[in-house]
Design a protein around this motif. Structure first.
Motif, PDB file in Angstrom:
ATOM      1  N   ILE A  26      -3.432   5.373   6.301  1.00 25.54           N
ATOM      2  CA  ILE A  26      -3.466   3.992   5.895  1.00 25.54           C
ATOM      3  C   ILE A  26      -3.140   3.627   6.908  1.00 25.54           C
ATOM      4  O   ILE A  26      -2.073   3.505   7.855  1.00 25.54           O
ATOM      5  CB  ILE A  26      -2.299   3.532   4.862  1.00 25.54           C
ATOM      6  CG1 ILE A  26      -2.387   4.370   3.864  1.00 25.54           C
ATOM      7  CG2 ILE A  26      -2.091   2.085   4.902  1.00 25.54           C
ATOM      8  CD1 ILE A  26      -1.336   4.033   2.700  1.00 25.54           C
TER       9      ILE A  26
ATOM     10  N   VAL B  61      -7.112   3.228   4.463  1.00 23.68           N
ATOM     11  CA  VAL B  61      -7.527   2.058   4.510  1.00 23.68           C
ATOM     12  C   VAL B  61      -6.843   0.771   5.214  1.00 23.68           C
ATOM     13  O   VAL B  61      -5.990   2.539   6.255  1.00 23.68           O
ATOM     14  CB  VAL B  61      -6.576   2.095   3.387  1.00 23.68           C
ATOM     15  CG1 VAL B  61      -6.291   0.503   2.977  1.00 23.68           C
ATOM     16  CG2 VAL B  61      -5.897   2.492   2.277  1.00 23.68           C
TER      17      VAL B  61
ATOM     18  N   VAL C 299     -11.084   0.043   2.077  1.00 22.17           N
ATOM     19  CA  VAL C 299     -10.736   1.224   1.059  1.00 22.17           C
ATOM     20  C   VAL C 299     -12.622   2.729   1.385  1.00 22.17           C
ATOM     21  O   VAL C 299     -12.971   2.367   1.179  1.00 22.17           O
ATOM     22  CB  VAL C 299     -10.839   1.195   0.090  1.00 22.17           C
ATOM     23  CG1 VAL C 299     -10.025   2.698  -0.491  1.00 22.17           C
ATOM     24  CG2 VAL C 299      -9.153   0.696  -0.384  1.00 22.17           C
TER      25      VAL C 299
ATOM     26  N   TYR D 259     -10.027  -6.141   4.307  1.00 28.05           N
ATOM     27  CA  TYR D 259      -9.351  -5.019   4.181  1.00 28.05           C
ATOM     28  C   TYR D 259     -10.908  -3.758   3.265  1.00 28.05           C
ATOM     29  O   TYR D 259     -11.664  -4.511   3.351  1.00 28.05           O
ATOM     30  CB  TYR D 259      -7.969  -5.019   3.027  1.00 28.05           C
ATOM     31  CG  TYR D 259      -7.231  -5.609   2.978  1.00 28.05           C
ATOM     32  CD1 TYR D 259      -6.401  -5.974   3.843  1.00 28.05           C
ATOM     33  CD2 TYR D 259      -7.082  -7.083   2.541  1.00 28.05           C
ATOM     34  CE1 TYR D 259      -5.336  -6.584   4.257  1.00 28.05           C
ATOM     35  CE2 TYR D 259      -6.126  -7.775   3.162  1.00 28.05           C
ATOM     36  CZ  TYR D 259      -5.450  -7.963   3.613  1.00 28.05           C
ATOM     37  OH  TYR D 259      -4.231  -8.273   4.076  1.00 28.05           O
TER      38      TYR D 259
ATOM     39  N   ILE E  29       0.941  -1.270   0.105  1.00 26.19           N
ATOM     40  CA  ILE E  29       0.435  -0.400  -0.045  1.00 26.19           C
ATOM     41  C   ILE E  29       0.736   1.032  -0.090  1.00 26.19           C
ATOM     42  O   ILE E  29       0.286   2.693  -0.587  1.00 26.19           O
ATOM     43  CB  ILE E  29      -0.906  -0.009   1.535  1.00 26.19           C
ATOM     44  CG1 ILE E  29      -2.331   1.154   1.117  1.00 26.19           C
ATOM     45  CG2 ILE E  29      -0.650   0.222   2.647  1.00 26.19           C
ATOM     46  CD1 ILE E  29      -2.974   0.455   0.042  1.00 26.19           C
TER      47      ILE E  29
ATOM     48  N   ASP F  52     -14.271   5.876   1.883  1.00 23.45           N
ATOM     49  CA  ASP F  52     -13.721   7.279   1.294  1.00 23.45           C
ATOM     50  C   ASP F  52     -15.005   8.167   2.023  1.00 23.45           C
ATOM     51  O   ASP F  52     -16.261   7.313   2.138  1.00 23.45           O
ATOM     52  CB  ASP F  52     -13.402   7.919   0.413  1.00 23.45           C
ATOM     53  CG  ASP F  52     -15.300   7.717  -0.552  1.00 23.45           C
ATOM     54  OD1 ASP F  52     -16.027   7.945  -0.591  1.00 23.45           O
ATOM     55  OD2 ASP F  52     -14.905   6.786  -1.363  1.00 23.45           O
TER      56      ASP F  52
ATOM     57  N   LEU G 142      -8.796   2.691  -5.093  1.00 21.27           N
ATOM     58  CA  LEU G 142      -8.240   3.849  -4.828  1.00 21.27           C
ATOM     59  C   LEU G 142      -8.501   4.833  -5.392  1.00 21.27           C
ATOM     60  O   LEU G 142      -8.716   6.646  -5.105  1.00 21.27           O
ATOM     61  CB  LEU G 142      -6.195   3.873  -4.244  1.00 21.27           C
ATOM     62  CG  LEU G 142      -5.907   3.860  -2.143  1.00 21.27           C
ATOM     63  CD1 LEU G 142      -4.600   3.320  -2.816  1.00 21.27           C
ATOM     64  CD2 LEU G 142      -6.601   4.466  -1.454  1.00 21.27           C
TER      65      LEU G 142
ATOM     66  N   PHE H 240      -6.238  -2.421  -5.374  1.00 14.71           N
ATOM     67  CA  PHE H 240      -6.243  -1.392  -4.382  1.00 14.71           C
ATOM     68  C   PHE H 240      -6.207  -0.412  -5.458  1.00 14.71           C
ATOM     69  O   PHE H 240      -6.972   0.746  -5.103  1.00 14.71           O
ATOM     70  CB  PHE H 240      -4.942  -1.480  -2.710  1.00 14.71           C
ATOM     71  CG  PHE H 240      -5.438  -2.366  -2.111  1.00 14.71           C
ATOM     72  CD1 PHE H 240      -5.692  -1.424  -1.332  1.00 14.71           C
ATOM     73  CD2 PHE H 240      -4.175  -2.892  -1.356  1.00 14.71           C
ATOM     74  CE1 PHE H 240      -6.455  -2.170   0.309  1.00 14.71           C
ATOM     75  CE2 PHE H 240      -5.180  -3.526  -0.536  1.00 14.71           C
ATOM     76  CZ  PHE H 240      -5.021  -2.970   0.592  1.00 14.71           C
TER      77      PHE H 240
END
Ligand code: ADP
Length: 876
Positions: A758, A796, A809, A807, A738, A811, A779, A775
């Motif tokens: 992160i 993340v 992600v 995992y 990452i 926003d 992203l 990823f």
């Protein structure tokens, strides 16, 4: 000198008589009184050798005087000397004890007669007196002897020549208990054992033959049957003429002496054989007596020690610090006891219990007695006991069990530290409180009854489950009590010792367990399979509903019921499963069906058996397998088709692109030509409109479509590539991965002003390149779909859940409507198809990669709030 009392009322007569008598007997002193009364008074005071009395006197006459004197036992010679005497008076005088009688005649010869009579009477009286005295003495002595004999503690006896008692003093009765009349006239042999009598008769014969016996020991039997030891001295008894009439003698009761002798021997034996050290020490600390144990402890003989000073034995220092101070306290009259380590020659030091007792003779302390006992072993045991007591205390004080001791009323005599937790009080405050006060109100009365019953029935060991309540916070404790009720040697109750184990948790667990068991049974019953718990001999212990439906009830044999056989089923694997203790899982065809069967060993003799009817399932599984193969083939076909189309479409596209460029070139050329003068202005306007506006616009459209199509083809070809290329699984350090990806987005982050946080990410297993793409796509989207009205924030994160790494992600972008949460993972699906750049394939690629890794993708999102894209990957 003869002293004469003359009783005469006529003084002249007296003087005459006195003169005449003294003339005859000069050695005579004559005192005169003139009345009988005076005579009595004087005789009471003084002694006279003779009384001469007149008859006729005033007051008491001579006869009355004599009568009084004789009554008073006055033995003095009494001679009447009267004026007018007659024979009657004379006879009366002699009868009353007069010694002579005279008339008062004239003439010397008369007085000579009187004097002679006086002398004669005095002599006679003196002789009589002597005789009486001898007799008295004799009587006295006889009385004394008889008193002696009668009061003697020695036994005095006389026997006739047949050995029959003729005299016994009272000591016999005192000693043997027989009355005198029970023994007198009886032979001595009647009072002893036949054997003793035989021996004693022989001795008796020898006494009769003249042999005196001294110190002969014999044994009589007392009236109450006890032996009495007598020591005899005896000899012949002769009469005054020297004839033998028997024996006489004296015996001494030596029973006590014998007993003492016996005891002394026993004491000597005891002292010399005792293992305890014994000694008698005088005031100067010299040994008077020591026993064997004492001397041998110092490696000496008894003789070597006797007379030695105790300081020589113990050494000055030990003697002065230990022995002497204790001994001095003892010699001050006190018993002293102390314990001390002693060093003995050639021996390990011993811990001794020493007692000093004053040695007192005639009320005077003459020294002290020593008794020493080796208590080394005792001391060590004591220390061990102390040690174990300490351990016991530690256990009691550290245990989590509640330990109590209560009396007959249930009142605490002891309670350990757990009282704080259970009763809410420190142990010392609980003493005297009733244990029943802490028992749950619902159980109290019943438990009181149980307690009373224990005591009434003399129960010693028992147990009881009981609920206690902490009065401070009402917390309930379930205890399992081990109870020990104690009684003393006489069977009297002394106390109840109990250890209570807090089983509250256990109880809850038990409850849970019961629930669980019930649940298990429900589950098992709901299970569409035959489930059995069986013994090695295939006897059913428990069964579920499906099993019961085929008659497989506990107690029956498995094969006889649902196996529908009289002998074990041929496919049964229970013996192997039990012997190997390993689960066996095989398909079995039987009873016209296909079964998925399990034999699961639980213990050496116990196993579970499951049989699932998979007849239908196995048929549909086969169909599924077929469909699957078809699907894979279709998918391959699709990927091939995708590859071919994306590849083949690219060449006509390139051609279109080439011709569009050419057209563009032509247009530029036309533009230069249009500026020339030979073209009329009216046409010029039209040309300009056609070439410079319409055609230019068309060429621009063609170019943008070509570009878009090119992008589409690139994405499609990427999709097909990902579908075709194999994945290479390695350990993936997500943190490193990452960090690298972040660098590629640095520029975009800066321009948009968004922040990317992160967190520490768990590692996983996967294809590094493909996960990189996942990823990157997520992203890229997070950045692409931020809300321009607010500052962008992207995070993340990751964590391990069960055997997967998940995992996320996240926003704070524009978000996705809920109805599209699954569709956005399909190719070409876009929330707003006209907005922004994109072909709607990014998430489809992410989904495909994750699926290939055996993971999952999903989204949580709210429009205008933001989105969280999740994907999972294996960690093993
Ligand atoms: P593209 O981004 O090229 O359109 P994607 O497959 O990556 O294609 O995404 C599909 C659609 O899902 C996007 O068009 C967008 O509407 C929506 N989308 C994807 N990521 C986000 C996001 N982070 N926030 C909001 N919408 C998103």
């Amino acid at each position: 000198m003869i002293r004469v009392l003359h009783v005469e009322d006529e003084i002249l007569v007296h003087l005459l008589i006195k003169k005449n008598l003294i003339e005859v007997e000069s050695d005579m002193e004559i005192t005169c009184v003139n009345s009988g009364k005076d005579a009595i008074d004087l005789l009471a005071k003084e002694s006279f050798d003779c009384v001469i009395s007149d008859y006729q006197m005033p007051g008491i006459n001579g006869l009355e005087l004599l009568k009084i004197l004789r009554k008073k036992k006055k033995r003095v010679p009494f001679i009447f000397l009267t004026g007018q005497g007659n024979e009657e008076i004379a006879a009366e005088a002699f009868r009353l004890g007069a010694d002579d009688y005279f008339t008062k005649e004239e003439g010397f010869a008369h007085y000579e007669r009187i004097t002679n009579s006086i002398n004669k009477q005095i002599r006679a009286h003196q002789e009589e007196f002597k005789r009486l005295k001898v007799e008295n003495d004799l009587q006295m002595r006889q009385r004394q002897y008889s008193d002696l004999v009668e009061t003697s503690h020695d036994l005095i006896f006389k026997c006739d020549d047949k050995g029959c008692f003729t005299y016994l003093n009272p000591a016999w009765e005192h000693t043997l208990g027989y009355r005198e009349d029970e023994m007198l006239g009886h032979p001595f042999k009647e009072f002893k054992t036949p054997e003793q009598a035989e021996k004693d008769l022989m001795r008796f014969q020898s006494i009769l033959k003249g042999q005196d016996t001294f110190g002969y020991e014999t044994v009589y039997i007392s009236k109450d049957g006890k032996p009495v030891n007598l020591l005899f001295n005896a000899k012949l008894l002769l009469d005054s003429e020297g004839n033998l009439i028997g024996t006489q003698g004296i015996a001494h009761d030596i029973t006590v002496r014998k007993k003492i002798e016996g005891e002394l021997r026993w004491y000597e034996y005891f002292v010399s054989n005792s293992k305890e050290m014994m000694a008698l020490v005088d005031m100067d600390f010299s040994y008077l007596v020591v026993n064997e144990a004492y001397s041998s402890a110092f490696r000496k003989t008894q003789d070597e020690l006797i007379g030695k000073k105790s300081s020589d034995i113990f050494g000055e220092v030990f003697f002065n610090t230990i022995v002497k101070p204790n001994a001095e306290r003892c010699m001050a009259g006190k018993d002293v006891n102390y314990q001390e380590w002693f060093e003995f020659p050639k021996a390990k030091s011993k811990y001794m219990d020493i007692t000093y007792i004053p040695y007192i003779v005639d009320n005077e302390v003459k020294g002290f007695m020593v008794n020493g006992r080796d208590i080394t072993a005792l001391k060590k045991t004591e220390e061990r006991i102390k040690e174990s007591e300490k351990k016991y205390r530690q256990v009691v004080e550290t245990t989590n069990d509640l330990i109590t001791r209560v009396d007959a009323e249930g009142k605490f005599l002891f309670i350990n530290h757990m009282s704080e937790k259970i009763l809410g009080l420190p142990p010392e405050k609980c003493i005297g409180l009733s244990a029943f006060e802490y028992i749950h109100p619902d159980d109290k009365e019943n438990e009181k009854k149980i307690f009373a019953k224990w005591l009434a029935e003399r129960v010693t060991d028992t147990s009881l489950e009981s609920r206690w309540v902490n009065p401070n916070d009402g917390q309930i404790f379930n205890f399992m009590w081990s109870v020990n009720i104690q009684y003393d040697a006489n069977g009297h109750f002394t106390g109840v010792n109990s250890i209570g184990r807090d089983i509250t948790k256990l109880k809850l667990e038990e409850k849970e367990l019961k629930k669980l068991l019930k649940l298990n049974q429900v589950i098992l019953d709901a299970f569409p399979c035959v489930a059995l718990l069986l013994r090695a001999n295939q006897e059913i212990v428990a069964s579920n509903l499906a099993a019961k439906e085929v008659g497989a009830y506990p107690g029956k044999k498995c094969f006889e019921t649902w196996g529908q056989r009289s002998d074990p089923c041929p496919w049964c694997r229970a013996p192997i499963a039990l012997s190997t203790q390993k689960k066996i899982h095989i398909p079995v065809e039987g009873l016209g069906k296909i079964w998925d069967t399990y034999w699961i060993p639980i213990e050496k003799d116990l196993y579970m058996h499951f049989a699932f009817d998979v007849t239908e399932q196995s048929l549909s599984e086969k169909q599924l397998e077929r469909l699957n193969i078809e699907l894979i083939e279709k998918s391959k076909e699709m990927e091939g088709f995708l590859y071919i189309t994306s590849h083949d479409l690219r060449s006509p596209l390139i051609t279109i692109e080439g011709f569009a460029k050419r057209l563009d070139y032509v247009l530029k050329k036309v533009k230069t030509l249009i500026g020339r003068e030979e073209i009329p202005p009216s046409l010029m306007k039209e040309f300009e409109n056609l070439f410079m506006e319409n055609m230019k616009e068309s060429v621009e459209y063609i170019n943008s479509c070509v570009k878009k199509m090119n992008n589409l083809l690139n994405a499609l070809s990427e999709m097909s590539r990902i579908g075709r290329i194999p994945i290479t699984i390695t350990d993936v350090d997500m943190n490193r991965l990452i960090t690298k990806i972040k660098q590629t987005y640095e520029f975009q982050l800066q321009t948009t002003g968004a922040t990317l946080k992160i967190e520490e990410l768990p590692s996983c297993k996967g294809d590094k390149k493909q996960i990189d793409q996942v990823f990157s796509n997520l992203l890229g989207n997070a950045l692409k779909y931020l809300n321009p009205k607010r500052k962008g924030f992207i995070a993340v994160s990751g964590k391990i859940v069960n055997d997967k790494a998940i995992y996320c992600v996240e926003d704070n972008g524009i978000g996705i409507p809920p109805n599209l949460h699954t569709r956005i993972f399909e190719p070409f699906h876009r929330v707003r198809p006209t907005e922004g750049i994109g072909e709607g394939l990014g998430l489809a690629i992410v989904h495909k990669i994750i699926m290939k890794h055996g993971g999952m993708t999903w989204v949580e999102s709210k429009p205008d709030k933001g989105s969280k894209f999740f994907f999972s990957l294996p960690i093993e």
